[in-house]
Scaffold this active site. Sequence first.
Site, PDB file in Angstrom:
ATOM      1  N   ASP A 147      41.520 -15.465  35.724  1.00 17.40           N
ATOM      2  CA  ASP A 147      40.465 -16.440  35.991  1.00 17.40           C
ATOM      3  C   ASP A 147      39.797 -16.106  37.323  1.00 17.40           C
ATOM      4  O   ASP A 147      40.468 -15.771  38.306  1.00 17.40           O
ATOM      5  CB  ASP A 147      41.057 -17.856  36.029  1.00 17.40           C
ATOM      6  CG  ASP A 147      39.981 -18.926  35.908  1.00 17.40           C
ATOM      7  OD1 ASP A 147      39.948 -19.617  34.874  1.00 17.40           O
ATOM      8  OD2 ASP A 147      39.173 -19.070  36.842  1.00 17.40           O
ATOM      9  N   GLN A 158      36.192 -28.729  29.876  1.00 17.78           N
ATOM     10  CA  GLN A 158      35.801 -27.436  29.278  1.00 17.78           C
ATOM     11  C   GLN A 158      34.400 -27.062  29.745  1.00 17.78           C
ATOM     12  O   GLN A 158      33.457 -27.860  29.668  1.00 17.78           O
ATOM     13  CB  GLN A 158      35.840 -27.520  27.746  1.00 17.78           C
ATOM     14  CG  GLN A 158      35.586 -26.165  27.098  1.00 17.78           C
ATOM     15  CD  GLN A 158      35.780 -26.172  25.583  1.00 17.78           C
ATOM     16  OE1 GLN A 158      36.006 -27.219  24.983  1.00 17.78           O
ATOM     17  NE2 GLN A 158      35.685 -25.001  24.983  1.00 17.78           N
ATOM     18  N   SER A 159      34.274 -25.835  30.231  1.00 15.18           N
ATOM     19  CA  SER A 159      32.969 -25.355  30.696  1.00 15.18           C
ATOM     20  C   SER A 159      32.489 -24.131  29.922  1.00 15.18           C
ATOM     21  O   SER A 159      31.302 -23.840  29.909  1.00 15.18           O
ATOM     22  CB  SER A 159      33.022 -25.032  32.198  1.00 15.18           C
ATOM     23  OG  SER A 159      33.996 -24.042  32.458  1.00 15.18           O
ATOM     24  N   HIS A 170      39.909 -21.013  24.676  1.00 20.28           N
ATOM     25  CA  HIS A 170      40.774 -20.206  25.536  1.00 20.28           C
ATOM     26  C   HIS A 170      41.950 -21.041  25.997  1.00 20.28           C
ATOM     27  O   HIS A 170      41.850 -22.254  26.171  1.00 20.28           O
ATOM     28  CB  HIS A 170      40.007 -19.663  26.754  1.00 20.28           C
ATOM     29  CG  HIS A 170      39.236 -20.701  27.496  1.00 20.28           C
ATOM     30  ND1 HIS A 170      38.028 -21.193  27.037  1.00 20.28           N
ATOM     31  CD2 HIS A 170      39.478 -21.352  28.660  1.00 20.28           C
ATOM     32  CE1 HIS A 170      37.571 -22.099  27.892  1.00 20.28           C
ATOM     33  NE2 HIS A 170      38.437 -22.228  28.881  1.00 20.28           N
TER      34      HIS A 170
HETATM   35  P1  AMP Z   1      37.260 -24.243  31.019  1.00 15.59           P
HETATM   36  O1  AMP Z   1      36.663 -25.045  32.143  1.00 15.59           O
HETATM   37  O2  AMP Z   1      38.537 -24.787  30.451  1.00 15.59           O
HETATM   38  O3  AMP Z   1      36.208 -23.966  29.955  1.00 15.59           O
HETATM   39  O4  AMP Z   1      37.676 -22.841  31.646  1.00 15.59           O
HETATM   40  C1  AMP Z   1      36.734 -21.873  31.977  1.00 15.59           C
HETATM   41  C2  AMP Z   1      37.355 -21.008  33.031  1.00 15.59           C
HETATM   42  O5  AMP Z   1      36.608 -19.802  33.094  1.00 15.59           O
HETATM   43  C3  AMP Z   1      37.346 -21.601  34.443  1.00 15.59           C
HETATM   44  O6  AMP Z   1      38.684 -21.735  34.918  1.00 15.59           O
HETATM   45  C4  AMP Z   1      36.532 -20.599  35.248  1.00 15.59           C
HETATM   46  O7  AMP Z   1      37.044 -20.412  36.546  1.00 15.59           O
HETATM   47  C5  AMP Z   1      36.661 -19.347  34.410  1.00 15.59           C
HETATM   48  N1  AMP Z   1      35.589 -18.378  34.572  1.00 15.59           N
HETATM   49  C6  AMP Z   1      34.262 -18.625  34.617  1.00 15.59           C
HETATM   50  N2  AMP Z   1      33.582 -17.477  34.746  1.00 15.59           N
HETATM   51  C7  AMP Z   1      34.495 -16.479  34.772  1.00 15.59           C
HETATM   52  C8  AMP Z   1      34.436 -15.058  34.898  1.00 15.59           C
HETATM   53  N3  AMP Z   1      33.257 -14.408  35.006  1.00 15.59           N
HETATM   54  N4  AMP Z   1      35.589 -14.356  34.905  1.00 15.59           N
HETATM   55  C9  AMP Z   1      36.784 -14.984  34.794  1.00 15.59           C
HETATM   56  N5  AMP Z   1      36.913 -16.324  34.668  1.00 15.59           N
HETATM   57  C10 AMP Z   1      35.792 -17.065  34.661  1.00 15.59           C
END
Ligand code: AMP
Length: 114
Positions: free
Chosen positions: A31, A94-95, A100
């Site tokens: 992450d 979730q973003s 995942h």
């Molecule tokens: P979620 O909020 O559960 O959808 O998790 C998305 C995750 O993706 C977050 O923990 C972010 O820090 C991570 N994330 C966003 N962009 C990237 C990236 N380019 N490389 C690795 N992790 C990322």
Amino acid sequence: MAEPTLFEKILAGEIPGEMVYEDAHCAAFRDINPAAPLHVLLVPRKVIPTLADAGEQDAELLGHLMQVAPRIAAAEGYGDAFRLVVNNGADAGQSVFHLHLHIIAGRPLKWPPG
Ligand code: AMP
């Protein structure tokens, strides 16, 4: 065709990612904003937007993710204590709308989570 998700681009190597595991069905990378000493995202190659979107046809894939996650934790040195998190929906945090599993370990993890 839908726009590729951020995680599809990372899995395809179009956006940099620090990969820690790959097989035919899924891949895992660190992450970018780690919440713990170990914070890996385990992502199926198939795009399923949210866990709630997974269907019967995805049962084997979901089982595979649940079997791979402990192996990744163990390979990273945290086989005895780790947490798996799936945020389902924006209000749950979730973003990225490509299913995942967060694999988190390496510090005391409180319960209940925030
Ligand atoms: P979620 O909020 O559960 O959808 O998790 C998305 C995750 O993706 C977050 O923990 C972010 O820090 C991570 N994330 C966003 N962009 C990237 C990236 N380019 N490389 C690795 N992790 C990322």
